[in-house]
Design an enzyme around this catalytic site. Sequence first.
Site, mmCIF file in Angstrom:
data_model
loop_
_atom_site.group_PDB
_atom_site.id
_atom_site.type_symbol
_atom_site.label_atom_id
_atom_site.label_comp_id
_atom_site.label_asym_id
_atom_site.label_seq_id
_atom_site.Cartn_x
_atom_site.Cartn_y
_atom_site.Cartn_z
ATOM 1 N N ASP A 24 -82.232 98.036 -15.534
ATOM 2 C CA ASP A 24 -81.516 97.325 -16.293
ATOM 3 C C ASP A 24 -79.905 97.730 -16.055
ATOM 4 O OD1 ASP A 24 -83.304 95.967 -17.951
ATOM 5 O OD2 ASP A 24 -83.644 98.115 -19.145
ATOM 6 N N LYS B 50 -78.315 95.305 -11.570
ATOM 7 C CA LYS B 50 -78.597 94.789 -10.118
ATOM 8 C C LYS B 50 -78.232 93.537 -9.668
ATOM 9 C CE LYS B 50 -82.507 96.572 -10.741
ATOM 10 N NZ LYS B 50 -82.416 97.320 -12.046
ATOM 11 N N GLY C 247 -85.895 91.939 -15.342
ATOM 12 C CA GLY C 247 -85.336 90.765 -15.409
ATOM 13 C C GLY C 247 -83.911 91.223 -14.875
ATOM 14 N N HIS C 248 -83.282 90.221 -14.022
ATOM 15 C CA HIS C 248 -81.933 90.349 -13.720
ATOM 16 C C HIS C 248 -80.864 89.207 -14.399
ATOM 17 C CE1 HIS C 248 -83.028 93.009 -10.747
ATOM 18 N NE2 HIS C 248 -83.410 92.251 -9.793
ATOM 19 N N LYS D 133 -70.386 98.067 -16.124
ATOM 20 C CA LYS D 133 -70.224 98.108 -17.621
ATOM 21 C C LYS D 133 -69.160 99.506 -17.947
ATOM 22 C CE LYS D 133 -74.211 95.685 -19.400
ATOM 23 N NZ LYS D 133 -75.368 95.585 -20.567
ATOM 24 N N GLY E 232 -67.879 97.511 -12.167
ATOM 25 C CA GLY E 232 -67.883 95.984 -12.830
ATOM 26 C C GLY E 232 -67.078 96.559 -14.300
ATOM 27 N N VAL E 233 -66.313 95.599 -14.541
ATOM 28 C CA VAL E 233 -65.228 95.908 -15.844
ATOM 29 C C VAL E 233 -65.723 94.757 -16.629
ATOM 30 C CG1 VAL E 233 -63.544 97.129 -14.862
ATOM 31 C CG2 VAL E 233 -63.497 94.575 -14.357
#
Length: 431
Positions: free
Chosen positions: A13, A16, A40-41, A331, A413-414
């Site tokens: 999680d 990816k 899950g993606h 995140k 990642g933002v």
Amino acid sequence: MPAIVLIGAQWGDEGKGKATDLLGGRVQWVVRYQGGNNAGHTVVLPTGENFALHLIPSGILTPGVTNVIGNGVVVDPGVLLAELKGLEERGVDTERLLISADAHLLMPYHVAIDKVVERYAGSKKIGTTGRGIGPCYQDKIARQGIRVADVLDPALLAEKIEGALELKNQVLVKIYNRKALDPAEVVENLLEQADGFKHRIADARLLLNEALERNETVLLEGSQGTLLDVDHGTYPFVTSSNPTAGGASVGSGIGPTRITTVLGILKAYTTRVGSGPFPTELFDDHGAYLAKTGGEVGVTTGRARRCGWFDAVIARYATRVNGITDYFLTKLDVLSSLETVPICVGYSVDGKRTDEMPMTQSDIARAEPIYEELPGWWEDISGCRTFDELPAKARDYVLRLEDLAGAHVSCIGVGPGRDQTIVRRDVLAAR
């Protein structure tokens, strides 16, 4: 061009799907190399459209990319067809999806046994998704599995299923008091489903190696994460396959010397789903904040994820066992508005400090986090597109994680969108 492996560096999680989607426009092939529909993606396109994929590689959302379900994957035919239908109904072109002839098929008896065994385990359950993944891999290792190519030979398929059910029905009926499955019905249903995917069956290892010979780029996409690896994870609270970088070669048929870049995905904090040790897990308001702000609900299971602070011990471990060359940190925006941001830099086990992953299951279970606290930041960073645009304290946090993890943080990642990414170093550049 070489092959590139993309793997989760925590308990899954990590984001990816976003990483694959970001790189997808510059690669020609995306390959799923292990796992099944137990993970899950989530991919958010620039249009705002949200896609949750469980079995099909994330590259299916990028035009012109050929997607492969590799030999290391276990395929539930019903889930595959439902996922294809859902994508096609939303206008996604699925023509460029291929399935390795040597991938194993997940059968109804795998699901039945998985659910009943987990139920009977009670307090000792490991928290499986109940989708039959483990029992399917068990049959693969026991040389009793059904391969995708078997649907091309109905007589052989019937023989193999009848043989498998001789034992499976004994287990279901005599041990768990469940109804026996009819072999003829199982065969008939599978052949009917096969009509929807048998045109996609291919010699994937040949096609992938030929693509590399043509200087095309192949992205190998793992599911779950390093700490869920059956060999290198927090056993027995793991999956039944190898999400680590070594599994990419085995699960695709691409030799290890073809792989030059291993991109690890790290969440800026830590989460896990299901049972098992989790040294930095939070049970206070901070944990609730991370869960709410980060939207921490499992894509596949719908279960709430357990949340905790960033654990540099497992990040270093992931770097080592995978040979990670670059990290994609996801995140980071979730941490905005925290006064301080703790980082776990080591563990205390029975009063003794260790900066490495404990060797035994019991030591991991007793590990207590040793924290280093960094000042937080209050600014909204979702609009930042360069590293220098980040607040100084956010930059300090990233650089500290980079130092502790032991590999360069190349992407950050933002936000959930494809465009909400800071690229510090091009991971597709020639090495």
